[in-house]
Scaffold this motif. Structure first.
Motif, short mmCIF file in Angstrom:
data_model
loop_
_atom_site.label_atom_id
_atom_site.label_comp_id
_atom_site.label_asym_id
_atom_site.label_seq_id
_atom_site.Cartn_x
_atom_site.Cartn_y
_atom_site.Cartn_z
N ALA A 69 0.97 -1.51 -0.10
CA ALA A 69 0.13 0.06 0.10
C ALA A 69 0.93 1.45 0.18
CB ALA A 69 -0.95 -0.08 1.67
N PRO A 70 0.84 2.45 -0.85
CA PRO A 70 1.57 3.35 -0.89
C PRO A 70 0.64 4.39 -0.03
CG PRO A 70 -0.33 3.82 -3.08
CD PRO A 70 -0.54 2.08 -2.02
N HIS A 71 2.24 5.18 0.38
CA HIS A 71 1.75 6.05 1.72
C HIS A 71 1.34 7.45 1.09
CE1 HIS A 71 2.19 3.34 4.92
NE2 HIS A 71 3.78 3.06 4.36
N LEU A 72 -0.17 8.39 0.96
CA LEU A 72 -0.21 8.95 -0.26
C LEU A 72 -1.04 10.34 0.72
CD1 LEU A 72 -1.91 7.81 -3.52
CD2 LEU A 72 0.92 8.48 -3.42
N ARG A 81 -0.51 -1.04 -5.98
CA ARG A 81 0.94 -0.70 -6.47
C ARG A 81 1.32 -2.71 -6.47
NH1 ARG A 81 4.75 3.03 -2.31
NH2 ARG A 81 3.88 0.55 -1.32
N GLN A 82 2.11 -2.81 -7.29
CA GLN A 82 3.15 -3.56 -7.03
C GLN A 82 4.73 -3.42 -7.69
OE1 GLN A 82 0.92 -7.56 -8.68
NE2 GLN A 82 3.65 -7.85 -9.78
N ARG A 197 3.59 9.69 -7.52
CA ARG A 197 4.45 9.43 -5.99
C ARG A 197 4.39 8.08 -5.58
NH1 ARG A 197 2.55 14.76 -2.47
NH2 ARG A 197 4.08 13.74 -1.01
N ALA A 198 3.48 7.34 -5.85
CA ALA A 198 3.37 5.86 -5.51
C ALA A 198 4.57 5.00 -5.57
CB ALA A 198 2.34 4.80 -5.40
N VAL A 199 5.39 5.60 -7.03
CA VAL A 199 6.06 4.94 -7.56
C VAL A 199 7.84 5.41 -6.97
CG1 VAL A 199 4.99 3.59 -9.53
CG2 VAL A 199 6.90 5.63 -9.48
N ARG A 208 10.21 -4.69 4.27
CA ARG A 208 9.36 -4.97 5.06
C ARG A 208 7.90 -5.41 4.83
NH1 ARG A 208 12.17 -1.04 7.33
NH2 ARG A 208 10.55 0.27 7.39
N ASP A 209 7.26 -4.73 3.62
CA ASP A 209 5.36 -4.55 3.63
C ASP A 209 5.74 -6.60 3.18
OD1 ASP A 209 4.83 -2.65 4.76
OD2 ASP A 209 4.29 -1.28 2.92
N LEU A 210 6.49 -6.42 1.76
CA LEU A 210 5.73 -8.39 1.60
C LEU A 210 7.09 -9.40 2.33
CD1 LEU A 210 7.76 -7.04 -1.74
CD2 LEU A 210 5.20 -6.91 -0.72
#
Length: 212
Positions: A69-72, A81-82, A197-199, A208-210
């Motif tokens: 999950a992107p932080h926007l 996002r992947q 912004r997400a990329v 860590r997330d994955l």
């Protein structure tokens, strides 16, 4: 990257990210070796990510890919996002580490910093990764890439041609490792979709997330 002894193997899968505007396909070349499309081994993770591994006499390539999950800021539309993280571990000195990412079928794209954006009436997709200054900063900090890369990275390290990005990275000494990460993010059409912004990711946070 991970202790594979505690993971479950799954069916090998070709590298790529499926987006609403087509598939992002990858090509990797390490020390003169063109990496095959399908890995030797693939493991599934609880996060929904998967880890792929290729082995060669001169290198081991691990690729971790999955959603995060992107932080926007508030007000942006929802963004999916992947991220795909490539890690080479050099068993012998490697003369090069090159990664190419291409959004197949995208005809009209607009450039971004170390990336590009494609749009249709239904979706906005941005593909991107680290620019030269980001990689230099990582090298100076001794994170993700070898410290000696700081003086070897040039403005030609990252090239964009239409819907294709190529990172032509420096040599990697025996026993060292280097990471390169590429993200694809998409959303519904919007005046400010947030995909650029997400990329712009923090690879340590995504890792860590994955893996947790």
């Amino acid at each position: 990257m991970l202790d594979t002894d505690v993971l479950s193997t799954t069916r090998p899968r070709a590298l790529g990210i499926d987006t609403p505007l087509g598939a992002v396909r990858f090509a990797v070349r390490v020390g003169g070796w063109d990496v095959p499309a399908r890995p030797e081994l693939t493991w599934g993770l609880d996060s929904g990510a998967w880890l792929c591994r290729w082995r060669h006499r001169s290198v081991r390539l691990d690729v971790l890919s999955g959603p995060s999950a992107p932080h926007l800021p508030d007000g942006y539309p929802a963004v999916t996002r992947q991220t795909t993280i490539f890690r080479v571990l050099a068993r012998e000195p490697l003369s090069e580490f090159a990664v190419q990412a291409e959004l197949i079928g995208a005809a009209d794209v607009s450039p971004a910093d170390a990336g590009f954006t494609a749009e249709s009436a239904d979706a906005v997709v941005t593909v991107g990764g680290p620019g030269v200054e980001v990689l230099r900063g990582c090298a100076r900090a001794g994170q993700h890439v070898p410290p000696y890369w700081a003086g070897s990275l040039t403005e030609d390290t990252v090239e964009r041609e239409g819907a294709r990005l190529t990172w032509q990275l420096p040599a990697v000494d025996r026993g060292d490792y280097a990471d390169l990460w590429v993200s694809a993010a998409w959303s519904a059409p919007s005046e400010h979709p947030g995909t650029c912004r997400a990329v712009d990711v923090d690879p340590a946070r995504v890792l860590r997330d994955l893996t947790h």
